[in-house]
Design a protein around this motif. Sequence first.
Motif, mmCIF file in Angstrom:
data_model
loop_
_atom_site.group_PDB
_atom_site.id
_atom_site.type_symbol
_atom_site.label_atom_id
_atom_site.label_comp_id
_atom_site.label_asym_id
_atom_site.label_seq_id
_atom_site.Cartn_x
_atom_site.Cartn_y
_atom_site.Cartn_z
ATOM 1 N N MET A 99 0.427 -1.205 0.551
ATOM 2 C CA MET A 99 -0.107 -0.109 0.030
ATOM 3 C C MET A 99 0.697 1.183 -0.413
ATOM 4 O O MET A 99 1.470 1.465 0.397
ATOM 5 C CB MET A 99 -0.792 0.484 1.004
ATOM 6 N N PHE A 100 0.454 2.097 -0.595
ATOM 7 C CA PHE A 100 1.487 3.606 -0.785
ATOM 8 C C PHE A 100 0.098 4.833 -0.374
ATOM 9 O O PHE A 100 -0.918 3.974 -0.615
ATOM 10 C CB PHE A 100 1.710 4.336 -1.933
ATOM 11 N N ILE A 101 0.832 5.800 0.298
ATOM 12 C CA ILE A 101 -0.230 7.012 0.183
ATOM 13 C C ILE A 101 0.078 7.630 -0.789
ATOM 14 O O ILE A 101 0.943 8.594 -0.962
ATOM 15 C CB ILE A 101 -0.532 7.231 1.676
ATOM 16 N N ILE A 102 -0.851 8.299 -1.251
ATOM 17 C CA ILE A 102 -1.014 9.175 -2.780
ATOM 18 C C ILE A 102 -2.081 10.587 -2.299
ATOM 19 O O ILE A 102 -3.234 9.864 -2.490
ATOM 20 C CB ILE A 102 -0.938 8.875 -3.423
ATOM 21 N N ARG A 103 -1.986 11.689 -1.887
ATOM 22 C CA ARG A 103 -2.647 13.246 -1.771
ATOM 23 C C ARG A 103 -3.776 12.102 -1.026
ATOM 24 O O ARG A 103 -4.870 12.720 -0.625
ATOM 25 C CB ARG A 103 -3.406 13.282 -2.973
ATOM 26 N N GLY A 104 -3.791 11.753 0.561
ATOM 27 C CA GLY A 104 -4.259 11.547 1.573
ATOM 28 C C GLY A 104 -5.319 9.983 0.680
ATOM 29 O O GLY A 104 -5.509 9.609 1.835
ATOM 30 N N CYS A 105 -4.897 9.744 -0.129
ATOM 31 C CA CYS A 105 -5.841 8.276 -0.294
ATOM 32 C C CYS A 105 -5.015 7.238 -0.047
ATOM 33 O O CYS A 105 -3.531 7.266 -0.529
ATOM 34 C CB CYS A 105 -6.426 8.514 -1.703
ATOM 35 N N GLU A 163 -12.131 4.286 -9.253
ATOM 36 C CA GLU A 163 -11.897 3.287 -8.074
ATOM 37 C C GLU A 163 -10.710 3.699 -6.705
ATOM 38 O O GLU A 163 -11.159 3.302 -5.738
ATOM 39 C CB GLU A 163 -10.871 2.163 -9.022
ATOM 40 N N VAL A 164 -9.402 5.130 -6.816
ATOM 41 C CA VAL A 164 -9.085 5.057 -5.634
ATOM 42 C C VAL A 164 -8.826 6.168 -5.181
ATOM 43 O O VAL A 164 -8.173 6.743 -4.735
ATOM 44 C CB VAL A 164 -7.721 4.634 -6.240
#
Length: 215
Positions: free
Chosen positions: A113-119, A185-186
């Motif tokens: 899992m990675f986090i990008i722009r709080g997601c 989706e994300v």
Amino acid sequence: ETRRRIEGLFGVKAFNSYGLSEMNGPGVAFECEHQNGLHIWEDCFVVEIVHPETPEPVAEGEVGELVLTTLDRQAMPIIRYRTRDLTRFLPGACPCGRTSRRIDRITGRSDDMFIIRGCNVFPIQVEKVLMEIPQVGNDYVIVLETKEDNDQMTIEVEVSREWFTDDYGKLEALRRTIAHRVRDEVLVTPHVRLVEPGALPKSEGKAVRVRDLRG
């Protein structure tokens, strides 16, 4: 969708098998003819599903991290091995009549899992979207970068050979379709770069799906 592609290409019935090298490879769990989850070989393994962070057992039917303990290995027994694979126990009995517990297909890895722009994003979420689009080929890579102090996600996608043409309008429509479906989706809108078949570098062993270039 990946299963359907395999079955259509080879004209066979494809079954999901779960295993890992630490547990002697494939053979921890396998689908029966109903393909209604993977039956665990409970005579060989004790299986738990825990919260990836605590790690306390999760509620029945809730997704968590798969933990395995061997029962029949004498030379190198393994106790409560954290696989990092995310799945859940499936409730109820299987129509095949087997009474062993079943797990759902693996939905991702806790360390992927990675986090990008709080997601929170799992690569398998992106793969699911891509495999539903017939014009997409078999390979892709997610590139994470920081530009002008903002995180940016770019998906490089191989296009199937019959769809890769010099028709800019056709390719642009495909690019927009991919971007919109991934966003749905994300919850993050990616940049999408379409490439010809075989253009993405191949890696030995497991495919590298994420390149995190952020500082």
